[in-house]
Design a protein around this motif. Sequence first.
Motif, PDB file in Angstrom:
ATOM      1  N   ILE A 128       0.853  -1.193   0.000  1.00 31.87           N
ATOM      2  CA  ILE A 128       0.000   0.000   0.000  1.00 31.87           C
ATOM      3  C   ILE A 128       0.887   1.241   0.000  1.00 31.87           C
ATOM      4  O   ILE A 128       0.595   2.238  -0.663  1.00 31.87           O
ATOM      5  N   LEU A 129       1.995   1.155   0.743  1.00 27.18           N
ATOM      6  CA  LEU A 129       2.969   2.253   0.778  1.00 27.18           C
ATOM      7  C   LEU A 129       3.530   2.530  -0.618  1.00 27.18           C
ATOM      8  O   LEU A 129       3.759   3.687  -0.984  1.00 27.18           O
ATOM      9  N   MET A 179       7.679  -1.916  -7.374  1.00 28.13           N
ATOM     10  CA  MET A 179       7.856  -0.942  -8.452  1.00 28.13           C
ATOM     11  C   MET A 179       6.642  -0.895  -9.387  1.00 28.13           C
ATOM     12  O   MET A 179       6.302   0.178  -9.905  1.00 28.13           O
ATOM     13  N   ILE A 180       5.974  -2.027  -9.591  1.00 29.33           N
ATOM     14  CA  ILE A 180       4.757  -2.031 -10.410  1.00 29.33           C
ATOM     15  C   ILE A 180       3.667  -1.204  -9.726  1.00 29.33           C
ATOM     16  O   ILE A 180       3.000  -0.374 -10.353  1.00 29.33           O
ATOM     17  N   LEU A 181       3.504  -1.424  -8.415  1.00 28.00           N
ATOM     18  CA  LEU A 181       2.496  -0.674  -7.661  1.00 28.00           C
ATOM     19  C   LEU A 181       2.849   0.810  -7.605  1.00 28.00           C
ATOM     20  O   LEU A 181       1.966   1.669  -7.661  1.00 28.00           O
ATOM     21  N   PHE A 182       4.148   1.105  -7.497  1.00 26.99           N
ATOM     22  CA  PHE A 182       4.595   2.502  -7.553  1.00 26.99           C
ATOM     23  C   PHE A 182       4.195   3.115  -8.897  1.00 26.99           C
ATOM     24  O   PHE A 182       3.650   4.223  -8.955  1.00 26.99           O
ATOM     25  N   GLY A 183       4.454   2.390  -9.978  1.00 25.15           N
ATOM     26  CA  GLY A 183       4.101   2.863 -11.316  1.00 25.15           C
ATOM     27  C   GLY A 183       2.600   3.077 -11.462  1.00 25.15           C
ATOM     28  O   GLY A 183       2.159   4.086 -12.023  1.00 25.15           O
ATOM     29  N   ILE A 184       1.800   2.137 -10.930  1.00 25.77           N
ATOM     30  CA  ILE A 184       0.337   2.272 -10.983  1.00 25.77           C
ATOM     31  C   ILE A 184      -0.112   3.516 -10.214  1.00 25.77           C
ATOM     32  O   ILE A 184      -1.031   4.228 -10.639  1.00 25.77           O
ATOM     33  N   GLY A 185       0.561   3.777  -9.078  1.00 21.06           N
ATOM     34  CA  GLY A 185       0.228   4.948  -8.267  1.00 21.06           C
ATOM     35  C   GLY A 185       0.459   6.263  -8.996  1.00 21.06           C
ATOM     36  O   GLY A 185      -0.235   7.253  -8.740  1.00 21.06           O
ATOM     37  N   ILE A 229       6.557  -2.904  16.367  1.00 19.16           N
ATOM     38  CA  ILE A 229       5.352  -2.077  16.238  1.00 19.16           C
ATOM     39  C   ILE A 229       4.617  -2.511  14.967  1.00 19.16           C
ATOM     40  O   ILE A 229       5.194  -2.467  13.881  1.00 19.16           O
ATOM     41  N   MET A 230       3.368  -2.913  15.110  1.00 20.25           N
ATOM     42  CA  MET A 230       2.603  -3.420  13.967  1.00 20.25           C
ATOM     43  C   MET A 230       2.541  -2.400  12.831  1.00 20.25           C
ATOM     44  O   MET A 230       2.282  -1.220  13.068  1.00 20.25           O
ATOM     45  N   TYR A 231       2.803  -2.856  11.631  1.00 17.76           N
ATOM     46  CA  TYR A 231       2.779  -2.080  10.385  1.00 17.76           C
ATOM     47  C   TYR A 231       3.940  -1.094  10.249  1.00 17.76           C
ATOM     48  O   TYR A 231       4.413  -0.834   9.158  1.00 17.76           O
TER      49      TYR A 231
END
Length: 256
Positions: free
Chosen positions: A8-9, A166-172, A219-221
């Motif tokens: 998500i980040l 990197m794919i998710l970064f590109g989609i973002g 610490i969670m997440y």
Amino acid sequence: MMSDSYFILALITGLITSLHCIGMCGPIAIALPLGRKTWIEKAFGTLTYNIGRTITYAFIGAVFGLVGQGIQMAGFHQWASIIIGILMIISVLFPALFKDKRKIESFLFGYTGKLIGKFRKLFSNGSIPSLFLIGLLNGLLPCGPVYVAVAGALNTGSMVNGILFMILFGIGTIPIMVAIPMLGNIIGAKIRKKFSWVLSVFIILLGVLFILRGLDLGIMYVSPKSKMLKPHVMKKHENCCSGKIDTLELKQINTK
């Protein structure tokens, strides 16, 4: 696999840092050969261009994810995360420390000039394959947000996760990068400059997150405990497993 929050980040990184692209990659996106096409054709052509760009990011993610995997196997993954985070913060807060970056930039400008030379031939043709190739080449251009994403891919510690990051970064980045050619010069230079502080703040926050992840605070997440086994634990685990195998083998021999 990395946690869902980390991917998500990657999307958020693409979305926020793409504000920087309005000023940097924006001129290339505006200059795409889409002038006499319909809105649907423009949207499809722009999407094709961005798919090409994202594919290049995926290859970059594979390379740096693999490097991160080597760092993780060597046991330096946490330290790498801390160092990356510190460098991110320093690059924003103390830019004077990077006074010699002009030498690097001059090299990059030479590289960029050659790359843009390839672009010019493609810009004379508004075909879908040409737009796809423009996207592939654009993904290789020196870009601050891409460097930030590369740090994230490196920190995944896996080639597959590096590709996904990197794919998710590109989609973002796609929403704004699709909007730029559609809106053209409506987005003025002054508006573009106003977004520069957003990128700076985001890089600092991302740097802090990388440092916290490296500290392994549980610490969670934010800073989850590493699931990697320590070398001495791995050795015991291996001995334990081999012991079980030996016992099973002995039982099989006795039954025969």
